[in-house]
Enzyme design. Structure first.
Site, short mmCIF file in Angstrom:
data_model
loop_
_atom_site.label_atom_id
_atom_site.label_comp_id
_atom_site.label_asym_id
_atom_site.label_seq_id
_atom_site.Cartn_x
_atom_site.Cartn_y
_atom_site.Cartn_z
CD GLN A 693 5.23 -9.31 20.58
OE1 GLN A 693 4.64 -9.75 19.43
NE2 GLN A 693 5.07 -9.20 21.69
CG HIS A 696 4.88 -14.50 19.67
ND1 HIS A 696 3.85 -15.02 20.00
CD2 HIS A 696 4.71 -12.99 20.23
CE1 HIS A 696 3.10 -14.21 20.78
NE2 HIS A 696 3.55 -13.03 20.63
CD GLU A 762 2.65 -8.10 15.11
OE1 GLU A 762 3.46 -8.61 15.14
OE2 GLU A 762 1.12 -8.71 15.03
CG HIS A 763 3.32 -5.21 18.26
ND1 HIS A 763 3.75 -6.58 17.98
CD2 HIS A 763 1.92 -5.44 18.44
CE1 HIS A 763 2.82 -7.16 17.99
NE2 HIS A 763 1.59 -6.67 18.29
CG ASP A 796 0.49 -9.39 22.68
OD1 ASP A 796 0.16 -8.87 21.74
OD2 ASP A 796 1.75 -9.99 22.86
CG HIS A 855 -24.84 2.37 -18.68
ND1 HIS A 855 -24.82 1.33 -19.20
CD2 HIS A 855 -24.44 2.36 -17.53
CE1 HIS A 855 -24.14 0.37 -18.73
NE2 HIS A 855 -24.05 1.04 -17.59
#
Ligand SMILES: NC(=O)c1ccc[n+]([C@@H]2O[C@H](COP(=O)([O-])OP(=O)(O)OC[C@H]3O[C@@H](n4cnc5c(N)ncnc54)[C@H](O)[C@@H]3O)[C@@H](O)[C@H]2O)c1
Ligand SMILES: N[C@H](CO)Cc1c[nH]c[nH+]1
Ligand SMILES: [Zn+2]
Length: 873
Positions: A693, A696, A762-763, A796, A855
């Site tokens: 990661q 990235h 995230e992971h 991924d 109503h």
């Protein structure tokens, strides 16, 4: 430093030969034997070229035209990776002065005035047209100025033979396209290498042959032979040792004895009157019982030969056999000899101890299948780096010797060749800061766990709002102008590619197709399983039936990032669930490459999922185009997909604009991972997950939570992280992300999980004993990877789970992309008369409380009707 090329010309190829075989022109091996290769680097090919350099840095001597690169850092990365020379824009020269003559400017045209751009490192004159009227004057000027080295690249379609003559006249090095060259004697429309060579070499022998020194990979002379243009051509064609015998014509070395040669490289000497052949010799070169005509090999090559043969045949139980099988023994011997070398005093003692150390070092290398040539290659490769570190000793060694780090690094002067000098060029250790949770305050830990700051949303909005407004107002024209600006795809004339997509745009190697197909199928299966079989139905009271059913969102826009890396896998992660959900219109958007084309993998996925179009744009302009629609781009109902800060901010902006009437998925920003590791964790696995990661982007963050690990285990992980990182093509990005990544030491799994849930990664990777059981403790995470055999990268790409996930702590409130992201739920109520009687009183009472009489009446009118008509079920 004057550039001495192996041969007085450079071969240019369009694709790095290490990646794809050269399809037209010379073969990859032929180019490698010629030694030098030239190509133009584009921002989108930089990464591939860096990978190529890593693999083939010594095999080829690469020269690059980098005028398409804006970033000085990118150019430096290329130089440090081993580019022999880069040709840059004149205005970039000053920033690269540390690299001396390895950097030269490139100019285009043939006006004599351009010569003023030349520096001590020469220049490259691009698109040189020898037929232009100014050329003659230019040639004259160049000659007078004696610019060396001076390269010229012909205009497309130039007559190469004529071009070479001009180059010789002005003493320039011509760059010749591989496609125009051949090793065959006659090939229509191509120039034979033999013709070029014989036009430059000067033989002082009556028979015109050239003395040729044959050496092995360590430059040890094997013998002296002769070459003719024909024999060189033949050697290049067969990539073996072929020479010209003065009596028997062409001589294919080893044809009868079997002692053949693999050709590594040919080169001419400094005054073009002798050749050198570098070969890998099988068996002997000499006809006598010795390896070369000048006797046996000596020194380190000899030691290598001995060690290799012992490795193959050392008797079981012998000391040598033990050395090859017992890593601990070799390690101890290396340490012992290193110590003895350090304490040696006299020159004789030092030579003696150094020899012992080399012996055990080479044993370690041979045991691991590493050759002396590999070690020499590594040494040579290090000599291309300019960035220096101080050469300080590391960690425990520095401590042991009481060494303090030097204040600053010395400036680069010449290429290091010794071990110490080479060590000086070794880069800073890539390492994460460590925090012991029991020794720091919660505030300190929270601060260290903070994600890297993003630009303030105000600053980003200032950039993207005008872009969005422009696209909204001016449609296609605006989208195209931003694509021209950001992607440099100036030749693009339409911002969209509509289905059916032409086959030639999805030409892919078979193995890529197979990988996409496997991943596609797994993702399809997992998302199809998320389908609700039938509507949900509940009778809340007798006669009151409530249902919920789903319908696909009609038109969805899938954003596939393409800035720092092209991510066809994201096309799968968005396109496949959209297809499974049954969305009628699937629109892809991704920044095109500078030549205006889109990555073929993305086109292939678009084709497989039945996308209606691909918007050839990225950033805020792509988001705006899909949100509002343009003349040619379809307006969508929801935009999904990750992206950088501009993309994310644009998604937020359009989702807040009621005129756009568009939804979005979630904020998915820079990738991140949190790894929890305990004593069972393999250091290499942990490091590889962190790096997957970290590569990235520089704004990615990776966190390691170490449960009760001792110092040795922690250091093993840190060493692995550095070692593996240094082998990565994106090592510079990794350096950036690791700089704001940390390791936290805790004592228990519970503590680790508490931190992880607070961070909401995230992971989340669980490399711990009984990992499966710990999943119960996971409260906040985008996606969890359980156990030692589950690297995050399977998620991924291919396992089936989705990789478009919430980052930045948004996993506390958002889910990652899933089938539900592509559908909306509709509810229904269905009441019988009895049902209305049962629930009616509650409705009327609440309507009364809210003073909404209409109503209340909608119920009472029906109840009255029932009693009047004495209505029965
Ligand atoms: N969370 C996830 O699920 C997930 C998945 C994949 C990728 N990612 C992340 O997505 C991101 C992709 O970012 P990227 O940059 O590589 O590609 P991108 O496609 O998101 O952005 C590229 C676009 O940004 C725009 N842009 C660049 N500089 C600009 C400027 N100065 N002004 C205005 N616009 C500008 C350009 O239009 C360009 O086309 C990375 O951070 C990656 O980590 C996240
Ligand atoms: N890890 C990224 C999501 O954070 C997705 C991805 C695409 N390609 C490789 N990785
Ligand atoms: Zn990833």
């Amino acid at each position: 430093m004057e550039t001495i090329l192996p041969l007085p010309f450079l071969v240019s190829v369009s694709v790095p030969p290490g990646l794809n075989d050269i399809k037209e022109g010379l073969s990859r091996d032929e180019v490698s034997c010629l030694g030098c290769v030239f190509f133009e680097v584009k921002p989108q090919t930089l990464e591939k070229i860096l990978r190529f350099l890593k693999r083939h840095n010594v095999e080829f001597e690469p020269y690059f035209d980098v005028t398409a690169l804006e970033s000085i850092d990118d150019i430096i990365t290329l130089l440090d990776a081993g580019a022999r020379k880069v040709f840059v824009k004149t205005e970039q020269l000053a920033d690269l002065s540390a690299y001396g003559s390895r950097v030269a400017p490139v100019v285009t045209g043939s006006s004599a005035a351009l010569l003023s751009s030349a520096t001590e490192s020469g220049l490259l004159l691009s698109d040189f047209d020898q037929t232009a009227s100014e050329a003659a004057q230019f040639v004259e000027e160049a000659k007078n100025k004696k610019i060396t080295p001076f390269f010229i690249k012909p205009v497309a379609g130039a007559d190469l033979e004529q071009f070479i003559q001009v180059a010789a006249k002005v003493n320039a090095i011509p760059i010749l396209p591989s496609t125009g060259l051949t090793t065959k004697k006659d090939e229509a429309g191509k120039l034979a290498i033999s013709t070029i060579l014989s036009s430059v070499w000067k033989s002082d022998r009556p028979d015109g042959l050239l003395p040729t020194v044959v050496v092995d990979e360590h430059d040890t002379a094997l013998g002296l032979v002769y070459s003719s243009a024909e024999s060189v051509n033949e050697a290049l064609r067969t990539q073996t040792g072929v020479y010209q015998s003065r009596k028997r014509g062409l001589w294919y070395k080893g044809a009868t004895s079997g002692d053949t040669q693999e050709l590594v490289r040919i080169s001419l000497d400094c005054d073009n009157d002798a050749l050198k052949f570098v070969v890998k010799q099988k068996g002997r070169f000499c006809h006598l019982d010795q390896s070369g005509c000048f006797g046996q090999v000596k020194g380190l090559p000899k030691l290598e030969q001995t060690l290799i043969s012992r490795k193959q045949s050392a008797p079981e139980g012998s000391y040598t056999a033990r050395l090859f099988s017992d890593e601990k023994l070799v390690r101890a011997k290396i340490m012992e000899e290193a110590e003895e070398l350090c304490t040696a005093q006299t020159p004789q003692e030092i030579a003696f101890e150094a020899a012992d150390l080399f012996y055990f070092a080479l044993t370690r290398a041979v045991a691991a299948g590493v050759t002396l040539a590999d070690i020499e290659k590594s040494l040579d490769a290090k000599s291309w780096k300019v960035k220096r570190r101080t050469g300080d000793a590391k960690g425990k060694w520095a401590e042991k010797e009481g060494i303090k780090p030097a204040a600053s690094a010395p400036a680069a002067t010449s290429a290091p060749v010794t071990k110490e000098a080479a060590q000086e060029t070794a880069p800073e250790k890539i390492t994460m800061r460590r925090f012991d949770a029991s020794k720091v305050s919660t505030e300190e830990l929270d601060a260290a766990l903070k994600r890297p700051a993003q630009k303030s949303s105000d600053a980003i909005y200032k950039i993207i709002v005008p872009i969005i407004e422009d696209v909204r107002k001016n449609g296609d024209k605006a989208v195209l102008s931003y694509t021209h600006k950001f992607e440099k795809a100036t030749s693009l004339t339409s911002p969209v590619l509509k289905a059916p997509f032409p086959k030639e745009l999805m030409q892919l190697p078979e193995e890529t197709i197979a990988a996409i197909d496997v991943s596609f199928e797994n993702i399809r299966k997992f998302h199809a399983a998320q389908k609700e079989e039938k509507p949900l139905q509940v009778e809340t009271m007798p006669g009151v039936v409530c249902s919920r059913f789903s319908r696909p969102i009609e038109a969805v826009g899938c954003y596939i990032p393409g800035g720092t890396a092209v991510l066809p896998s994201t096309a799968l992660m968005l396109g496949v669930p959209a297809m499974v959900a049954g969305c009628k219109k699937i629109v892809f958007a991704s920044p095109p490459r500078a030549d205006g084309t889109i990555t073929p993998e993305i086109v292939y996925v678009a084709h497989k999922v039945g996308a209606e179009s691909i918007v050839l744009a990225g950033g805020a302009q792509a988001v705006a185009a899909m949100a509002y629609g343009t003349e040619s781009i379809t307006k969508v109902d929801k935009i999904l997909g990750p992206g950088n800060q501009f993309v994310t901010a644009a998604k937020m902006f359009v989702s807040n604009d009621t005129n756009a009437a568009v939804g979005i998925d979630m904020p998915a920003g820079p990738s991140e991972v949190l790894v929890i590791a305990d004593k069972d964790a393999n250091p290499a696995f942990v490091a590889s997950d962190l790096l997957s990661q970290a590569e990235h982007g520089v704004d990615s963050q990776v966190i390691l939570i170490a449960i009760d690990l001792d110092e040795e285990h922690l250091q093993a992980i840190e060493n692995e992280l550095h070692r593996q990182a240094m082998e990565l093509p994106r090592v510079q990005i990794v350096r950036g992300s690791i700089a704001h990544s940390i390791t936290v030491q805790v004592k228990t799994v519970e503590e680790a999980m508490e931190l992880s849930n607070k961070y909401a990664p995230e992971h989340l990777i669980l490399q711990i004993k009984d990992a499966e059981k710990v999943v119960d403790l996971v409260m906040n995470a985008g996606s969890v990877f359980i156990g030692a055999w589950t690297p995050e990268s399977v998620g991924d790409y291919s396992a089936g789970v989705n990789h478009s996930l919430p980052t930045y702590g948004f996993a506390k409130q958002y889910s990652g992309v899933n089938l539900a992201s592509f559908v909306k739920h509709i509810t229904s109520s269905n009441l019988t008369a009895e049902g209305l009687k049962n629930v009616g009183q509650a409705v009327m009472q609440l309507a009364k409380v809210e003073e909404l009489e209409a109503h209340r009446r909608a119920v009472s009118i029906r109840l009255e009707h029932m009693s009047k008509s004495n209505w029965k079920e």
